[in-house]
Each structure stands twice: as C-alpha cells, then as structure tokens.
Design an enzyme around this catalytic site. Sequence first.
Site, PDB file in Angstrom:
ATOM      1  N   ASP A 153      23.453  -6.226  29.310  1.00 51.57           N
ATOM      2  CA  ASP A 153      23.660  -5.453  30.543  1.00 51.57           C
ATOM      3  C   ASP A 153      23.987  -6.358  31.721  1.00 51.57           C
ATOM      4  O   ASP A 153      23.438  -6.195  32.811  1.00 51.57           O
ATOM      5  CB  ASP A 153      22.405  -4.616  30.853  1.00 51.57           C
ATOM      6  CG  ASP A 153      22.025  -3.695  29.704  1.00 51.57           C
ATOM      7  OD1 ASP A 153      21.610  -4.216  28.657  1.00 51.57           O
ATOM      8  OD2 ASP A 153      22.152  -2.481  29.856  1.00 51.57           O
ATOM      9  N   ASP A 182      26.706  -3.261  27.204  1.00 57.40           N
ATOM     10  CA  ASP A 182      26.971  -3.064  28.629  1.00 57.40           C
ATOM     11  C   ASP A 182      27.511  -4.358  29.219  1.00 57.40           C
ATOM     12  O   ASP A 182      26.758  -5.200  29.715  1.00 57.40           O
ATOM     13  CB  ASP A 182      25.733  -2.567  29.386  1.00 57.40           C
ATOM     14  CG  ASP A 182      25.511  -1.071  29.169  1.00 57.40           C
ATOM     15  OD1 ASP A 182      26.291  -0.446  28.422  1.00 57.40           O
ATOM     16  OD2 ASP A 182      24.544  -0.537  29.736  1.00 57.40           O
ATOM     17  N   TYR A 185      30.681  -3.083  33.350  1.00 56.24           N
ATOM     18  CA  TYR A 185      30.371  -1.988  34.272  1.00 56.24           C
ATOM     19  C   TYR A 185      31.601  -1.554  35.065  1.00 56.24           C
ATOM     20  O   TYR A 185      31.502  -1.070  36.191  1.00 56.24           O
ATOM     21  CB  TYR A 185      29.199  -2.344  35.213  1.00 56.24           C
ATOM     22  CG  TYR A 185      27.873  -2.356  34.482  1.00 56.24           C
ATOM     23  CD1 TYR A 185      27.545  -3.391  33.630  1.00 56.24           C
ATOM     24  CD2 TYR A 185      26.976  -1.305  34.623  1.00 56.24           C
ATOM     25  CE1 TYR A 185      26.348  -3.396  32.928  1.00 56.24           C
ATOM     26  CE2 TYR A 185      25.772  -1.304  33.924  1.00 56.24           C
ATOM     27  CZ  TYR A 185      25.479  -2.352  33.075  1.00 56.24           C
ATOM     28  OH  TYR A 185      24.298  -2.347  32.384  1.00 56.24           O
ATOM     29  N   ASN A 219      26.509   1.967  26.447  1.00 58.99           N
ATOM     30  CA  ASN A 219      27.048   3.209  27.016  1.00 58.99           C
ATOM     31  C   ASN A 219      28.149   2.943  28.044  1.00 58.99           C
ATOM     32  O   ASN A 219      29.049   3.768  28.220  1.00 58.99           O
ATOM     33  CB  ASN A 219      25.927   4.057  27.646  1.00 58.99           C
ATOM     34  CG  ASN A 219      25.101   3.294  28.635  1.00 58.99           C
ATOM     35  OD1 ASN A 219      24.549   2.243  28.304  1.00 58.99           O
ATOM     36  ND2 ASN A 219      25.007   3.778  29.860  1.00 58.99           N
ATOM     37  N   HIS A 220      28.108   1.781  28.710  1.00 56.50           N
ATOM     38  CA  HIS A 220      29.167   1.488  29.685  1.00 56.50           C
ATOM     39  C   HIS A 220      30.467   1.065  29.019  1.00 56.50           C
ATOM     40  O   HIS A 220      31.457   0.801  29.708  1.00 56.50           O
ATOM     41  CB  HIS A 220      28.687   0.417  30.673  1.00 56.50           C
ATOM     42  CG  HIS A 220      27.707   0.965  31.663  1.00 56.50           C
ATOM     43  ND1 HIS A 220      28.081   1.655  32.783  1.00 56.50           N
ATOM     44  CD2 HIS A 220      26.344   0.968  31.656  1.00 56.50           C
ATOM     45  CE1 HIS A 220      27.004   2.046  33.455  1.00 56.50           C
ATOM     46  NE2 HIS A 220      25.930   1.642  32.784  1.00 56.50           N
ATOM     47  N   HIS A 304      22.174  -1.232  21.347  1.00 61.65           N
ATOM     48  CA  HIS A 304      22.068  -1.166  22.814  1.00 61.65           C
ATOM     49  C   HIS A 304      20.809  -0.436  23.284  1.00 61.65           C
ATOM     50  O   HIS A 304      20.084  -0.920  24.147  1.00 61.65           O
ATOM     51  CB  HIS A 304      23.313  -0.509  23.406  1.00 61.65           C
ATOM     52  CG  HIS A 304      23.293  -0.524  24.899  1.00 61.65           C
ATOM     53  ND1 HIS A 304      23.277  -1.703  25.627  1.00 61.65           N
ATOM     54  CD2 HIS A 304      23.241   0.470  25.816  1.00 61.65           C
ATOM     55  CE1 HIS A 304      23.225  -1.426  26.912  1.00 61.65           C
ATOM     56  NE2 HIS A 304      23.192  -0.106  27.057  1.00 61.65           N
ATOM     57  N   HIS A 313      12.731   4.859  33.128  1.00 58.22           N
ATOM     58  CA  HIS A 313      14.171   5.065  33.029  1.00 58.22           C
ATOM     59  C   HIS A 313      14.618   4.921  31.572  1.00 58.22           C
ATOM     60  O   HIS A 313      14.229   3.971  30.888  1.00 58.22           O
ATOM     61  CB  HIS A 313      14.878   4.029  33.906  1.00 58.22           C
ATOM     62  CG  HIS A 313      16.252   4.453  34.323  1.00 58.22           C
ATOM     63  ND1 HIS A 313      16.516   5.627  34.975  1.00 58.22           N
ATOM     64  CD2 HIS A 313      17.453   3.842  34.164  1.00 58.22           C
ATOM     65  CE1 HIS A 313      17.815   5.735  35.210  1.00 58.22           C
ATOM     66  NE2 HIS A 313      18.405   4.659  34.719  1.00 58.22           N
ATOM     67  N   HIS A 314      15.425   5.846  31.113  1.00 54.52           N
ATOM     68  CA  HIS A 314      15.927   5.877  29.726  1.00 54.52           C
ATOM     69  C   HIS A 314      14.813   6.104  28.693  1.00 54.52           C
ATOM     70  O   HIS A 314      14.986   5.817  27.505  1.00 54.52           O
ATOM     71  CB  HIS A 314      16.660   4.584  29.345  1.00 54.52           C
ATOM     72  CG  HIS A 314      17.870   4.293  30.186  1.00 54.52           C
ATOM     73  ND1 HIS A 314      18.827   5.231  30.472  1.00 54.52           N
ATOM     74  CD2 HIS A 314      18.276   3.140  30.797  1.00 54.52           C
ATOM     75  CE1 HIS A 314      19.771   4.677  31.215  1.00 54.52           C
ATOM     76  NE2 HIS A 314      19.460   3.414  31.432  1.00 54.52           N
ATOM     77  N   HIS A 341      20.066  -1.902  27.647  1.00 53.59           N
ATOM     78  CA  HIS A 341      20.064  -0.574  28.259  1.00 53.59           C
ATOM     79  C   HIS A 341      19.046  -0.433  29.391  1.00 53.59           C
ATOM     80  O   HIS A 341      19.403  -0.011  30.481  1.00 53.59           O
ATOM     81  CB  HIS A 341      19.835   0.495  27.186  1.00 53.59           C
ATOM     82  CG  HIS A 341      20.246   1.864  27.591  1.00 53.59           C
ATOM     83  ND1 HIS A 341      21.386   2.119  28.313  1.00 53.59           N
ATOM     84  CD2 HIS A 341      19.670   3.085  27.368  1.00 53.59           C
ATOM     85  CE1 HIS A 341      21.499   3.429  28.515  1.00 53.59           C
ATOM     86  NE2 HIS A 341      20.473   4.031  27.952  1.00 53.59           N
ATOM     87  N   VAL A 342      17.799  -0.761  29.138  1.00 48.85           N
ATOM     88  CA  VAL A 342      16.775  -0.714  30.183  1.00 48.85           C
ATOM     89  C   VAL A 342      16.843  -2.049  30.933  1.00 48.85           C
ATOM     90  O   VAL A 342      16.723  -3.115  30.318  1.00 48.85           O
ATOM     91  CB  VAL A 342      15.374  -0.500  29.566  1.00 48.85           C
ATOM     92  CG1 VAL A 342      14.304  -0.561  30.640  1.00 48.85           C
ATOM     93  CG2 VAL A 342      15.327   0.826  28.815  1.00 48.85           C
ATOM     94  N   HIS A 343      17.056  -1.983  32.240  1.00 46.60           N
ATOM     95  CA  HIS A 343      17.329  -3.205  33.008  1.00 46.60           C
ATOM     96  C   HIS A 343      16.029  -3.910  33.388  1.00 46.60           C
ATOM     97  O   HIS A 343      15.616  -3.959  34.554  1.00 46.60           O
ATOM     98  CB  HIS A 343      18.163  -2.869  34.247  1.00 46.60           C
ATOM     99  CG  HIS A 343      19.472  -2.250  33.883  1.00 46.60           C
ATOM    100  ND1 HIS A 343      20.263  -1.549  34.752  1.00 46.60           N
ATOM    101  CD2 HIS A 343      20.141  -2.231  32.695  1.00 46.60           C
ATOM    102  CE1 HIS A 343      21.339  -1.133  34.133  1.00 46.60           C
ATOM    103  NE2 HIS A 343      21.290  -1.523  32.881  1.00 46.60           N
TER     104      HIS A 343
HETATM  105 FE   FE2 Z   1      23.134   0.838  28.989  1.00 47.32          FE
END
Ligand code: FE2
Length: 454
Positions: A153, A182, A185, A219-220, A304, A313-314, A341-343
């Site tokens: 990410d 990711d 972006y 997902n990005h 991911h 989140h997520h 995915h989770v930042h």
């Molecule tokens: Fe993601």
Amino acid sequence: MRKKTEMDYCTILLVLILSVKLCESGITSSYLRNDDLVHDMPLDSDVHITQGDHEGKGVIVSWVTPNEPGSSTVVYWADNSGNLKKTAYGIVLTYKYFNYTSGYIHHCTIDNLEFDTKYYYQVGIGNTTRRFWFITPPKVGPDVPYTFGLIGDIGQTPDSNRTLTHYELNPAKGQTVLFVGDLSYADAYPFHDNRRWDTWGRFIERNAAYQPWIWTAGNHEIDFAPQYGESIPFKPYTNRFFVPYKASDSTSPLWYSIKRASAYIIVLSSYSAYGKYTPQYKWLEKELPKVNRTETPWLIVLVHCPMYSSYVHHYMEGETMRVMYEQWFVDYKVDVVFAGHVHAYERSERISNIAYNITNGLCTPISDQSAPVYITIGDGGNLEGLVTEMTEPQPSYSAFREASFGHGILEIKNRSYAFFSWHRNQDGYAVEADSLWLRNRYWKTTLEKSLTAL
Ligand SMILES: [Fe+2]
C-alpha cells in the site's frame, strides 16, 4: 668581467622572483575535456524487474518509452563473463484508459540465467540507453538463506518515499521485495489519472530496477470505472506489470507462484473470484500439493486483503476468503501469510478458526500450531494515511499492532528458522519495532514426529 658576472646573477635572481610570483597566480591544468554537448536524461523510465520463471533463472524487465516505441530488446551480460553480451527480445504494447493513452510499455523476459550471479542489463537505444543490474537468487534448495523485504500500500507520498528509503538503507539488505498490493493509487485522482501510474513507476525505479518486486494486486489495481467507459478490471495493472503466471500453470496474472531460494511463494487475488469451482480456487487446490517442502521449506502466501485484522477499517473484509482457504493453509502448513490493505501493522498469533460452521457456535479463533502467522504490512505510506482505530479490547489472536508507517524484513536462515522484523519509518534504519523468530511449520512437525518415534 667581474661586474658582468654580478649582473648575470642579478638577472637570474630577478627571473626566479618573477617565476615565483607567476606561480602564485595559479596553474592551468593540461587536462582537455571533451566539450561535446550532452543530452538531458531521457524520459524513458519506469524500469522495473520481477521474477520471470518458476525457479529464479528468469527475469522480466519492463519499462516505458513515452514518445516512440524504440526497441524492446534488452542487452545483458554477467559480471563475470568478460562483457560477453547477449540480447533478449521483448514486446511492446500501449493501452488507453478514458482520456489517457499510455506510453510504449515494453516487457522483455530474460531466461536461462545462472543462479547467484550479478548481471548488467541495458534498455533503450542511442542516447536513451540506460544501464542497470540485478543479482539472480541462489539455486533453489532447503537451507539457502535469503532476505525478502515486505512492502504494501505504498502510493507515492513523502511517507512512501520514507518507507522506500528505510527499506533501501535497512542493514538487513532485502534482496527481493514481496509487494502485497495497492501500488500507485492513481485511482484516487479524477478519472483515475493514469499519469500517476507513470510517476509511480519513476518513483520505485530506483529500487525496482535493481531487485525484483513480486507483485500482488490490491483493490486500487482494479480500476473498474464504467462511468468513464472503463469496465475491464485491472487494465492498467495487467498492462504494466507482467508476472510469470504461466510457469505455475495459472491462467491469470492475478494468482501464481514462484520458487525463490528456499521459499515457495503463492500470490493470491482478493478481488478475483475465489469461491468453489472458480479458476483461482481450482488452481490453488492443485498448487498446494505440488509444494515440496524438502526443496522449498518456507511456504509463504501473499494476498492483499488480510484474513485476520483487528483494525476497525476494512474489518472482516477478508472473511470470505478465510472461510474458503484457511483449512488448506492449516492442512498444508503455510508458514506465514502477508497481507496489506489495512494501513497499519499487525502480527497475529498462530491461530485458526476452521472449526466453526454456521450452527456450532465455535466462532472464536483458537491457538493452532499448524496455522500460519498472519502479518498485515499495509503501512507503506499512501495518500489515504494511517488507520488508527482498533477494535477494543485487543482480541487474543492479535499479538502486536501499531498504526505507523514502515516495512518488514523476512530473513530466512535455513529450513528451520526465519527471522521477521518490522521497521517503523520514524526509527533509525536498524531498529526493529517488532520481531519474531519463525519456526518452519513443516520441519518442526517432521522433527517432532521423528523424536516421538524414538
Ligand atoms: Fe487496499
């Protein structure tokens, strides 16, 4: 006669004094520099490499030429070959995305390389020629040490830059990046501005041109935007990032496997169908029994979306894939699953939740020594920032969690032990903010069985 001699001496003295004075005025070097005009550095960029076959004897070189197709060949030579140059021939493609037309994207596979060898390679023609190098991995084998970097990410912010710099300067010296999805972006910009794919390629080139990045789609990378007439998922990603998926009998670049040194790495796609009977499911079902732990003891999965995460989140977005694949991860003794995915960063205990079905109520993950460790490393530093909100209290499956940007390092020592460390950006390059010795799941059990039999 005597007077004349005195005069001569005076003259010589005067010349010497003048010479000294002249010397004090400076020296003009006799070096003559070529005064030919030089060209600005070419716009050709986005050079990145990845593994090009299943064993590590191949490399895929990809790059972009913005204005003209130029040449898709790569000239390469081994450091120890006395400059004996070889040529590999690649392909060139372009793609359109809404109002954007890509530059000429070149992909060239170099194969049949020697293991554990430094190679130089050259792309471009004329004044756009650029030279880089890479080192091939050692021959696949059970006790071959190897060091992987883990990045996810990452995006292209000042934090992303810090993450990459920290990775490059980490004294553990990662040899290959396992990237958990990711990338650029670009889809965060109006109309998914694909120029951000170009700038991202330039950003990572300083590392990805010299060591392979093993790609996972996030997902990005989907770039599904039917409102702009763009309804083919993963279009920019699959045009820009080639992977050796056919070498592992996969039918899609979104899921595949490679062997590298003592590791067997399986890449999965969270955003492609993975339910029963789907191509990805069928591939993974056949793939897991193929892994020979006597040859590659370390079985690593990259995906991911995390299957265990305790951030808000997520939360539970990876649950459906966990339901489908966790049993296999336990049965085949996967050592570690890396996700993004989770930042933020999180490391799980060895746990599983395979006992649960929708009627028995056994929905709490339990300690399971055959299960992998799940590590979330989505903390590369993109424009969406950190996620800081965590479920409270910390669930028992979560061993360590922290919302900071950083990267991971996995140092495989031999068939039995590997050392994982997490490095935050705000620390010094050598600081391990979290670390764990991983004991290989396959060899641990094998050893225990043989000891029990004694
Ligand atoms: Fe993601």
